[in-house]
Design a protein around this motif. Structure first.
Motif, short mmCIF file in Angstrom:
data_model
loop_
_atom_site.label_atom_id
_atom_site.label_comp_id
_atom_site.label_asym_id
_atom_site.label_seq_id
_atom_site.Cartn_x
_atom_site.Cartn_y
_atom_site.Cartn_z
N GLY A 9 0.88 -1.32 0.04
CA GLY A 9 -0.09 0.05 -0.01
C GLY A 9 0.84 1.20 0.02
O GLY A 9 2.06 1.43 -0.65
N LEU A 10 0.47 2.25 0.77
CA LEU A 10 0.88 3.46 0.84
C LEU A 10 2.35 3.59 1.24
O LEU A 10 2.76 3.09 2.22
N THR A 11 3.17 4.35 0.26
CA THR A 11 4.59 4.36 0.59
C THR A 11 4.86 5.93 0.26
O THR A 11 4.54 6.27 -0.88
N THR A 12 5.35 6.70 1.23
CA THR A 12 5.75 8.06 0.76
C THR A 12 7.25 8.32 1.16
O THR A 12 7.69 7.62 1.94
N ILE A 13 7.64 9.45 1.00
CA ILE A 13 8.82 9.84 1.62
C ILE A 13 8.41 11.32 2.46
O ILE A 13 7.70 12.17 1.94
N ASP A 14 8.80 11.10 3.83
CA ASP A 14 8.54 12.35 4.46
C ASP A 14 9.65 12.89 4.64
O ASP A 14 10.69 12.62 5.00
#
Length: 313
Positions: A9-14
């Motif tokens: 599912g959701l994978t972002t870079i913070d």
């Protein structure tokens, strides 16, 4: 390679900035203590934290063909997370969030939606079920993903794989997805705020029962400063939050999920696994970024046993 956890599912870079008291006027600047870049999200953050705690994890998601995507992959690879199911989608940028963390812990953000929201659940993801002990679905509300997600979780349960699910945010799309997903989810892990919206009640136990009536085997309610509540068919377990001065609570929900799954995978009973999850989240909150001050499984056990929990007035 055998997997302990497959996160989908959701994978972002913070991009986390701490502390931010105000935006600079005009073209002036400010000196801050720390700027951290780290993979995050209901799938990406959970995979990274679980790997740090000693599980062998894999991430099934997508990034863009851009520097952010290259950075996410390199951090995962350096940590030991299996990225063979992390696709590159040149049609979309990598999901990215900028978080200016205020001194009191508030975390407003700017978010750019990206490739992971549209990542397909491929045949290779289904094939990975044959080598994993647990699968965590973090794609609730993704366009067109719920059908494949329910199929994936159904197949996982048929293989004896532990299934769990977390939310990105409450929405009408999430509500629809849950009808398809929950019958194949052993543990649903929403926040109390999400319970209020999706179950229509301020009572976490009542909310959990409503999700369980829709098919979930059990529920773990993340309650922020009040710790966490685990509702099983025959019992309830509450673990209060630790008495700490939090720095950044951005990834605490994902880390609590990862901590609980890790505890159960490593043989802890429900009570100690929940304590371990709360201790994981507390250590993450003590620092900036997805991992915060988290070090290892053993140090988390020590933190869990040695740090007094908050006494309620």
């Amino acid at each position: 390679m055998r997997l302990d956890l497959l996160a989908v599912g959701l994978t972002t870079i913070d991009i986390t900035v701490h502390p931010v008291t105000s935006l600079p006027e005009g073209e002036t600047g400010q000196i801050v203590d720390k700027i951290a870049l780290s993979p995050a999200g209901t799938a990406g953050g959970t995979a990274l934290v679980a790997q740090k705690l000693g599980l062998q994890t894999a991430i099934a998601s997508a990034v863009g063909d851009d520097p952010q995507g290259q950075l996410i992959r390199s951090v995962f690879d350096a940590a030991g997370v299996d990225t063979s199911l992390l696709a590159v989608d040149p049609a979309w940028p990598t999901s990215t969030t900028v978080l200016p963390i205020r001194p009191n812990g508030d975390r407003p953000n700017w978010h750019m939606m990206g490739a992971s929201i549209f990542a397909p659940v491929t045949d290779a993801v289904f094939a990975a079920l044959a080598r994993t002990a647990a699968v965590h679905w973090g794609g609730v509300g993704f366009p067109g993903a719920a059908g494949k997600g329910s199929d994936l979780l159904r197949d996982a349960q048929a293989r004896g794989v532990f299934t769990s699910c977390d939310l990105i945010a409450p929405s009408d799309a999430a509500q629809t997805d849950l009808d398809l997903l929950l019958p194949h989810v052993a543990l649903f892990m929403p926040s109390l705020a999400e319970v209020r919206v999706l179950a229509g009640t301020d009572d976490p136990v009542e909310g959990a029962r409503r999700f369980m009536a829709r098919g979930a085997g059990s529920c773990l309610i993340k309650m922020g400063g009040d710790g966490a509540l685990l509702i099983l068919p025959d019992r309830q377990i509450h673990v209060p939050a630790h008495r700490i001065d939090p720095v950044d609570t951005t990834s605490c929900g994902d880390s609590l999920c990862a901590g609980y799954i890790t505890g159960r995978t490593r043989g802890l009973d429900h009570v100690d696994a929940l304590r371990f999850g709360v201790a994981t989240a507390a250590q993450v909150a003590l620092g900036v970024g997805t991992l915060g001050k988290l070090e290892s499984y053993d140090t988390t056990l020590t933190f869990m046993r040695d740090t007094p929990v908050r006494e309620e007035d």
